[in-house]
Structures are given as C-alpha cells and as structure tokens.
Design an enzyme around this catalytic site. Structure first.
Site, short mmCIF file in Angstrom:
data_model
loop_
_atom_site.label_atom_id
_atom_site.label_comp_id
_atom_site.label_asym_id
_atom_site.label_seq_id
_atom_site.Cartn_x
_atom_site.Cartn_y
_atom_site.Cartn_z
N ASP A 39 -42.33 100.88 97.87
CA ASP A 39 -42.22 102.19 97.88
C ASP A 39 -42.04 102.87 96.63
OD1 ASP A 39 -41.99 104.88 99.02
OD2 ASP A 39 -40.23 104.08 100.16
N ASP A 133 -48.06 106.17 98.46
CA ASP A 133 -47.08 105.61 97.63
C ASP A 133 -46.35 104.51 98.30
OD1 ASP A 133 -45.84 107.57 99.24
OD2 ASP A 133 -43.91 107.14 97.93
N GLU A 134 -46.61 103.91 99.38
CA GLU A 134 -46.04 103.06 100.06
C GLU A 134 -47.23 102.05 100.65
OE1 GLU A 134 -43.66 103.68 103.47
OE2 GLU A 134 -43.47 105.47 102.62
MG LIG Z 1 -42.08 106.63 98.20
#
Ligand SMILES: [Mg+2]
Length: 388
Positions: A39, A133-134
């Site tokens: 993350d 983003d993960e």
């Molecule tokens: Mg994040």
C-alpha cells in the site's frame, strides 16, 4: 469528478452456511499461503510532493477546493490536522487553514501505478490490485524462489522507492484479510507480519470498525448487536451472522477466526466500475441532470474499453439535497457496446424518477455484471513451509 471505485466483491455463494462450513473443515488440508499487501503511503499527495518541491513538508490535499469539493488524498502533514480522504474540502480547510489544494493528475498516478505493478510482476504473476496504489500479491511460490515473504516485501518496497521515489508500506500474512490489516500497522514506510499462530488473537483484539469490508454503516449495525471487536464477532454463530449480514456472514465468521480463504485473483474479475460527481449547485431540471450523466458515462466507458471489458447492468445513483439517495438499475441480456447505449439506458432510469423529490446533489453511474475472461487461479496443492 474523480472517483472510480471497484467493489471488493466478497465471496458470494448459493448456500453460504454450507460453503463456510466446508471451508472451515478444509483448513487442515490447505497449504499455508504467503500473502503480501502493498500500500503506497498517501499516494496521490506523495506524488504531488515528489513532483513539486514547493509542496514538500506542507499540508496538502489532492482534490477540489470548491464549495462541494472532497479531499481525495491528504499528505501526512495535513493528516496531523485531522484532514483525511473523503472529507468535504470545506471541513478540511476549517481544520487546517493553511491547507494547499492540488488538482488531481490521474494520468500521472496511473503511470506510477504501472511502474509499481511491473515491480510486483518480477516476483509473482498473482497480483490483485485493489486500487491504483494497493495490491495483494500471493508470493507462496514466487519467481525469485525466495522463501521469506518479509524479505520479498522489503525488496519490493526498496525497488518502489528507487524507481518512483515514493514510500510504500506492506503487510505480510497467510491470508488477504490479515495482510491488509498488517500493512496499516507500521505505516508510513514500514511493514508488519502477522504469523498464523498470532492471527486469531490479532483479530479478536481488533475493533470491527477497522475490519476491511466493514464500512461505517455495517459497524454501527454490528455495535447494536454488541459486536465491537473480533472477539465479539467470534462469539456469534454462523447462522446469526448470515441472518443479519447476508452473504457477508460467512466472510465475517471466517475472519473472526483469522480465516480468509479468498484467493489472490490476478486482474481480478471486477464486480463493478463506477464514477460519480457532486455538483456545485443542486440540479432540479431533468435535461440538466441528463447532461451531467454524459461525462460520467464517458469516464466509466473509457475505463472499460481500456480494460477490454463490457457490462450488462447500468446503475444510476441519485443523491438528493437532503442526502437521501436512490439507485435505479437496468440489466440487459447482451452487453452494452458503446457510450450512446449506456447513456440512453441511464437517461431512461433518471427520467423514471423525475420529477425529483428534491434537487439532485450528486449523480453516479456504475457498470456491473462485467464480462471478462476467466482467470485460472489454480495452484499446486503441495504443502509449503512457512517462512512468512
Ligand atoms: Mg495507500
């Protein structure tokens, strides 16, 4: 307009109780998996600070500063003032008068996301993005032949830093739920591992409102039933959880015991893709509202096109000025083939609720029942040694 969201899609099944019981009974024969959840830290905000030195060390919010704007991401400096994502910009500005608003640059975030994905792919093809983003990575068997998942996470984070200049955090565990929970433990720029022997106790102590998959509304319902921690949840029967939480019941029953059998699904079969927009001024007029559907439809459709997917269901979400909301859906037997078709169906759905009971504050379009190729997620069933 900046929200594209994907439903996480928990396990759905015809007879949840039977399948949950079968899953629990199966545990002994299941190889222990090594799952890493990566993350990025304050992703959009960190990209903006990376690319504009003037923003570094300052409280910034990515998102619109307009009266109805919403914070999409806040830098850690802004979070110190209590600013967080999904907060109305007005509230954010009140909490942090020096807050700097930066318009989002999704093309840049997508490009960074692609770089990160390429790093993941050096380790495993089993990558399931949750957002730009993960992602979950199944590194049980990995392309580097590495045994220790924490070392893989360290390497990946170092490479992300070297290639993008950005910090990532990671969680390492034996299932998706715990890996996701673990990535928050040493944020920012840290990682944590939850080992099989520690999983059940970790969940027991965890407030349910922090569970991935439990939103504020569900958490509030759980509180009414006396479920505030994982331990409270563990004390409920499977029947109780299914009765009150439907298809999510078996998922809750499992995670309360540290069990989550969901596979990491590469390029996972998305349940839905949607976009929505909150307007500067509420809309009372039908033609005006329909005109606002067009950019939303285009945005969602462009995404579907880029992914090579289509959909059979369109849903229109209408939020009124009093914050009540309605959704209307239409499902066709054949997938939509272009923007005009989707737009026509969405406009019909909107027209069906006209005259609006109140002026419209927000409109959203979601496409679901997505048609994608089946992904073979089968893996050898050999027992693998632990080494998280
Ligand atoms: Mg994040």
């Amino acid at each position: 307009m900046f929200l594209i969201c994907f439903d996480a899609g928990l396990r759905c099944c015809a007879d949840p109780i039977a399948i949950a019981e079968a899953t629990m009974n199966d545990m002994s024969s299941t190889p222990i998996r090594k799952i890493v959840h990566v993350d990025m830290d304050a992703f959009y905000a960190s990209v903006e600070q990376r690319d504009n030195p003037d923003l570094r060390g300052k409280p910034i919010a990515v998102g619109g500063s307009a009266a109805r704007g919403v914070v999409a991401a806040a830098s850690y400096e802004a979070r110190a003032y209590g600013v967080h994502s999904a907060m109305p910009s007005v509230t954010a500005k009140r909490k942090c008068p020096n807050l700097i608003f930066v318009p989002p640059r999704f093309d840049v975030y997508k490009a960074v996301s692609k770089q990160i994905h390429e790093i993941f792919a050096e380790y495993t093809p089993l990558i399931e993005p949750l957002s730009l983003d993960e992602a979950y990575l199944d590194v049980t068997e990995n392309l580097k032949g590495m045994d220790i998942a924490t070392e893989i996470a360290l390497e990946i984070r170092a490479k992300i830093k070297a290639v993008t200049g950005l910090n990532a955090s990671a969680g390492i565990s034996y299932n998706k739920f715990l890996a996701k929970m673990a990535s928050d433990l040493n944020k920012p720029n840290g990682q944590a591992v939850i080992r099989p022997k520690d999983g059940p106790a970790f969940v027991e102590a965890l407030p349910v409102k922090k569970f991935h998959g439990v939103g504020p509304a569900t958490a509030e319902r759980m509180r009414k039933y006396g479920i505030e921690t994982g331990l409270d949840m563990k004390e409920k029967t499977l029947e109780f959880l299914v009765e009150h939480f439907g298809k999510s019941g078996p998922y809750f029953y499992g995670i309360a015991r540290g069990i989550d059998e969901r596979q990491v699904k590469p390029d996972r079969i998305r349940k839905s893709v949607g976009a929505e927009d909150t307007f500067v001024e509420d809309i009372a007029d039908l033609d005006h509202a329909i005109a606002e559907l067009k950019p939303l439809t285009e945005k969602v459709w462009r995404y579907c096109e880029a992914q090579g997917i289509s959909a059979k269901t369109v849903t229109v979400k209408i939020k009124y000025s009093d914050f009540t909301q309605a959704t209307r859906s239409r499902t066709r037997s054949l997938a939509f083939v272009g923007i005009p078709e989707v737009l026509a169906a969405a406009s019909d759905l909107l027209a069906a609720v006209y005259p609006f009971k109140r002026p419209v504050r927000l409109l959203g379009i979601t496409l679901s029942t997505l048609a994608t190729s089946e992904i073979n997620n089968a893996r050898p069933q050999s027992q693998l040694d632990l080494g998280l």
